[in-house]
Design an enzyme around this catalytic site. Structure first.
Site, PDB file in Angstrom:
ATOM      1  N   THR A 161     -45.761  23.725 -23.523  1.00  0.00           N
ATOM      2  CA  THR A 161     -46.189  23.447 -22.151  1.00  0.00           C
ATOM      3  C   THR A 161     -47.702  23.319 -22.257  1.00  0.00           C
ATOM      4  O   THR A 161     -48.337  24.038 -23.032  1.00  0.00           O
ATOM      5  CB  THR A 161     -45.810  24.575 -21.160  1.00  0.00           C
ATOM      6  OG1 THR A 161     -46.453  25.777 -21.572  1.00  0.00           O
ATOM      7  CG2 THR A 161     -44.310  24.810 -21.092  1.00  0.00           C
ATOM      8  N   HIS A 162     -48.263  22.385 -21.525  1.00  0.00           N
ATOM      9  CA  HIS A 162     -49.709  22.084 -21.632  1.00  0.00           C
ATOM     10  C   HIS A 162     -50.100  21.696 -23.061  1.00  0.00           C
ATOM     11  O   HIS A 162     -51.263  21.861 -23.446  1.00  0.00           O
ATOM     12  CB  HIS A 162     -50.562  23.277 -21.186  1.00  0.00           C
ATOM     13  CG  HIS A 162     -50.157  23.832 -19.862  1.00  0.00           C
ATOM     14  ND1 HIS A 162     -50.681  23.402 -18.672  1.00  0.00           N
ATOM     15  CD2 HIS A 162     -49.229  24.780 -19.529  1.00  0.00           C
ATOM     16  CE1 HIS A 162     -50.129  24.061 -17.662  1.00  0.00           C
ATOM     17  NE2 HIS A 162     -49.226  24.897 -18.158  1.00  0.00           N
ATOM     18  N   SER A 283     -53.306  -1.438 -41.636  1.00  0.00           N
ATOM     19  CA  SER A 283     -54.588  -1.809 -41.044  1.00  0.00           C
ATOM     20  C   SER A 283     -55.206  -2.894 -41.911  1.00  0.00           C
ATOM     21  O   SER A 283     -54.992  -2.932 -43.122  1.00  0.00           O
ATOM     22  CB  SER A 283     -55.498  -0.572 -41.013  1.00  0.00           C
ATOM     23  OG  SER A 283     -56.856  -0.940 -41.155  1.00  0.00           O
ATOM     24  N   LYS A 289     -53.681   3.316 -44.029  1.00  0.00           N
ATOM     25  CA  LYS A 289     -53.072   3.516 -42.722  1.00  0.00           C
ATOM     26  C   LYS A 289     -51.609   3.104 -42.625  1.00  0.00           C
ATOM     27  O   LYS A 289     -51.179   2.129 -43.216  1.00  0.00           O
ATOM     28  CB  LYS A 289     -53.854   2.718 -41.673  1.00  0.00           C
ATOM     29  CG  LYS A 289     -55.247   3.239 -41.461  1.00  0.00           C
ATOM     30  CD  LYS A 289     -55.256   4.426 -40.516  1.00  0.00           C
ATOM     31  CE  LYS A 289     -55.568   3.920 -39.132  1.00  0.00           C
ATOM     32  NZ  LYS A 289     -55.326   4.844 -38.094  1.00  0.00           N
ATOM     33  N   ASN A 291     -49.602   2.768 -39.131  1.00  0.00           N
ATOM     34  CA  ASN A 291     -49.792   2.958 -37.686  1.00  0.00           C
ATOM     35  C   ASN A 291     -48.490   2.816 -36.897  1.00  0.00           C
ATOM     36  O   ASN A 291     -47.671   1.940 -37.201  1.00  0.00           O
ATOM     37  CB  ASN A 291     -50.806   1.940 -37.166  1.00  0.00           C
ATOM     38  CG  ASN A 291     -52.200   2.199 -37.704  1.00  0.00           C
ATOM     39  OD1 ASN A 291     -52.576   3.354 -37.930  1.00  0.00           O
ATOM     40  ND2 ASN A 291     -52.947   1.135 -37.936  1.00  0.00           N
ATOM     41  N   GLU A 296     -46.445   2.257 -29.710  1.00  0.00           N
ATOM     42  CA  GLU A 296     -47.513   1.930 -28.757  1.00  0.00           C
ATOM     43  C   GLU A 296     -47.131   0.710 -27.926  1.00  0.00           C
ATOM     44  O   GLU A 296     -47.417   0.635 -26.724  1.00  0.00           O
ATOM     45  CB  GLU A 296     -48.823   1.677 -29.516  1.00  0.00           C
ATOM     46  CG  GLU A 296     -49.364   2.941 -30.177  1.00  0.00           C
ATOM     47  CD  GLU A 296     -50.305   2.644 -31.339  1.00  0.00           C
ATOM     48  OE1 GLU A 296     -50.829   1.517 -31.435  1.00  0.00           O
ATOM     49  OE2 GLU A 296     -50.513   3.550 -32.175  1.00  0.00           O
ATOM     50  N   TYR A 323     -36.878 -16.086   5.844  1.00  0.00           N
ATOM     51  CA  TYR A 323     -37.245 -16.640   4.535  1.00  0.00           C
ATOM     52  C   TYR A 323     -38.666 -17.195   4.545  1.00  0.00           C
ATOM     53  O   TYR A 323     -39.069 -17.896   5.471  1.00  0.00           O
ATOM     54  CB  TYR A 323     -36.280 -17.751   4.085  1.00  0.00           C
ATOM     55  CG  TYR A 323     -36.703 -18.289   2.718  1.00  0.00           C
ATOM     56  CD1 TYR A 323     -36.354 -17.613   1.561  1.00  0.00           C
ATOM     57  CD2 TYR A 323     -37.527 -19.415   2.597  1.00  0.00           C
ATOM     58  CE1 TYR A 323     -36.798 -18.041   0.303  1.00  0.00           C
ATOM     59  CE2 TYR A 323     -37.978 -19.849   1.353  1.00  0.00           C
ATOM     60  CZ  TYR A 323     -37.610 -19.157   0.213  1.00  0.00           C
ATOM     61  OH  TYR A 323     -38.050 -19.569  -1.008  1.00  0.00           O
TER      62      TYR A 323
HETATM   63  N1  ARG Z   1     -35.936 -21.704  -4.716  1.00  0.00           N
HETATM   64  C1  ARG Z   1     -35.996 -21.054  -3.442  1.00  0.00           C
HETATM   65  C2  ARG Z   1     -36.198 -19.538  -3.686  1.00  0.00           C
HETATM   66  O1  ARG Z   1     -35.769 -19.058  -4.680  1.00  0.00           O
HETATM   67  C3  ARG Z   1     -34.748 -21.253  -2.705  1.00  0.00           C
HETATM   68  C4  ARG Z   1     -34.821 -20.990  -1.241  1.00  0.00           C
HETATM   69  C5  ARG Z   1     -35.292 -22.170  -0.539  1.00  0.00           C
HETATM   70  N2  ARG Z   1     -35.237 -22.042   0.858  1.00  0.00           N
HETATM   71  C6  ARG Z   1     -36.159 -22.600   1.630  1.00  0.00           C
HETATM   72  N3  ARG Z   1     -36.029 -22.412   2.894  1.00  0.00           N
HETATM   73  N4  ARG Z   1     -37.123 -23.328   1.136  1.00  0.00           N
HETATM   74  O2  ARG Z   1     -36.778 -18.844  -2.919  1.00  0.00           O
END
Ligand code: ARG
Length: 463
Positions: A161-162, A283, A289, A291, A296, A323
């Site tokens: 711990t720590h 390296s 080295k 590594n 990482e 949308y």
């Molecule tokens: N390629 C568009 C998207 O993935 C599809 C949706 C398009 N709809 C629109 N109203 N332009 O978002």
């Protein structure tokens, strides 16, 4: 882009001028969302089957469309399909090609749907199968961890711990902590599937449709549980994307934590593990080295994955319903996170198969830092009827004495111990034994060897 007579978008009647080339370049998502072609074609086939069942299109048209869609699927699979940026995305590329294959009757396919519901349907189905892929590789990682744990049940090391020596543990117990994390990751991904299991198809552009569609039918055929309730929410909702990205981020956190620890343990300062030459790099200047670059690499990738989650949160923040083009980036973000995680899990699996405990050094390190002090305090409570607090004080005095004499606890003799607590007898010396210390943590979930063996059995059964 070469011009041909088909190189016209479906909105050519309304929008008279060609899209400016800069917008075509940035506005098109085909390079990204062509990955959704299978889901898109499957969704379209189910959609037209439903349209036919509901007497919205004829038997002949339905069959023609399905024939065309299957042909397109083959073309894409055989790399014969020409994706065209002019048609923006996978949905319109497929529709355009359908016109070429079956002619004007292709125009019926988009009855009662919009790309808006199409894209979410495809995306949800894609995330379902991506989740199954992640689950498969998480199982592999868990398996490899179990194998390494099995080889190290009796490997005693300091638990920290720590980053200070705290109590002795088994290396297997440490490794199995990660099995718990990866098992929770599996659950987290599956929980998401439950909440995304509502079918978006049929909400159309945002308001629903005037056609007498059957959303329960498409729900069943597409493997969803029920149709979504609200058309506006459906179009706007990307919670399932956030859930997925968050789950990827948490899983990456686990990868990053184990890799960070292994990097520290691999350093000369600790020297608790050795990495096989298969997973180290040299390296350019320092000939000696070896590594831990791969480790990482994994730790670094976690940063990318967090960034993806944050990008999506930021895109959604303040975005009105429903949308907007902003949402189009969701797929690139998810694909990037998914590809990164899958790759990182594969690398981690390889690493787990190529690391070895430096058992002697683990034991040696566990022997310093008065690591059995708590065992002594517990002993005083159990065998000399002290409260834990008084036992703690007595033990602290004994640790002070050991420090003053530059001795380890197990190097103090009974007379030295008796000076601080006269009731002590030779019997106490056993608490300084490291194996005994590990094995005495028998409470459920503790590091005792028996517990570990039982847990390994349990994991093996539940795989
Ligand atoms: N390629 C568009 C998207 O993935 C599809 C949706 C398009 N709809 C629109 N109203 N332009 O978002």
């Amino acid at each position: 882009m070469t011009k041909n007579k088909n190189n016209k978008t479906i909105w050519r009647t309304r929008i008279k001028k060609n899209t400016s080339s800069i917008f075509q370049k940035v506005g098109s998502s085909i390079d990204i969302d062509k990955r959704l072609y299978k889901e898109d074609i499957h969704g379209s086939i189910v959609h037209v089957e439903m349209l036919f069942k509901q007497k919205i299109i004829t038997f002949k048209i339905k069959n023609k469309i399905i024939y065309g869609l299957k042909k397109i699927e083959k073309e894409i699979l055989n790399k014969k399909f020409e994706f065209n940026k002019a048609y923006e995305d996978i949905h319109m590329n497929i529709e355009k090609r359908l016109f070429e294959i079956i002619g004007e009757e292709a125009g019926y396919i988009h009855t009662a749907r919009s790309r808006n519901d199409q894209v979410i349907t495809d995306f949800k189905i894609w995330i379902k199968s991506a989740t199954r892929e992640i689950d498969i590789i998480l199982n592999k990682v868990i398996n490899s961890t179990i194998k390494l744990a099995e080889k190290n049940i009796y490997t005693v090391m300091p638990g920290f711990t720590h980053l200070k020596n705290a109590q002795a543990i088994s290396f297997a117990h440490y490794l199995m902590a990660y099995i718990e994390m990866f098992s929770r990751d599996k659950k987290r991904f599956y929980n998401n599937l439950n909440s995304l299991n509502e079918n978006p198809l049929g909400v159309a552009a945002l308001a629903g449709t005037t056609f007498n569609i059957d959303r329960n039918y498409t729900t069943k055929k597409l493997g969803f549980k029920q149709p979504t309730n609200n058309s506006i929410d459906t179009i706007s909702d990307r919670d399932f994307v956030l859930d997925f990205l968050y789950s990827v981020a948490v899983c990456s956190t686990h990868i990053s934590r184990i890799t960070e620890e292994l990097i520290i343990w691999n350093s000369e300062g600790f020297n608790l593990i050795t990495l096989s030459d298969k997973i180290v790099t040299g390296s350019s200047m320092m000939p000696q080295k070896k590594n831990p670059d791969l480790l990482e690499y994994l730790r670094g990738k976690t940063g990318n994955v967090y960034g993806n989650l944050f990008s999506m949160l930021t895109i959604l923040k303040g975005l009105p319903l429903s949308y907007f083009k902003d949402l189009q980036d969701d797929k690139e973000i998810v694909f990037k996170s998914y590809d990164t995680l899958l790759n990182c899990l594969k690398i981690l699996d390889e690493i787990l198969k190529n690391i070895y405990a430096n058992k002697k050094q683990m034991l040696e390190l566990a022997n310093i830092g008065y690591i059995t002090a708590t065992d002594l305090a517990d002993y005083l409570v159990k065998y000399h009827s002290m409260s834990f607090r008084s036992a703690y004080q007595k033990t602290a005095e004994i640790v002070n004495l050991a420090e003053k004499k530059k001795k380890r606890l197990n190097e103090l003799n009974i007379n030295e111990l008796k000076k601080i607590e006269p009731k002590l007898t030779n019997d106490v010396l056993k608490v300084f034994d490291l194996e005994n210390s590990v094995n005495s943590k028998r409470s459920f979930g503790g590091t005792s060897f028996d517990n570990i063996k039982k847990m390994i059995m349990k994991y093996k059964k539940h795989k």
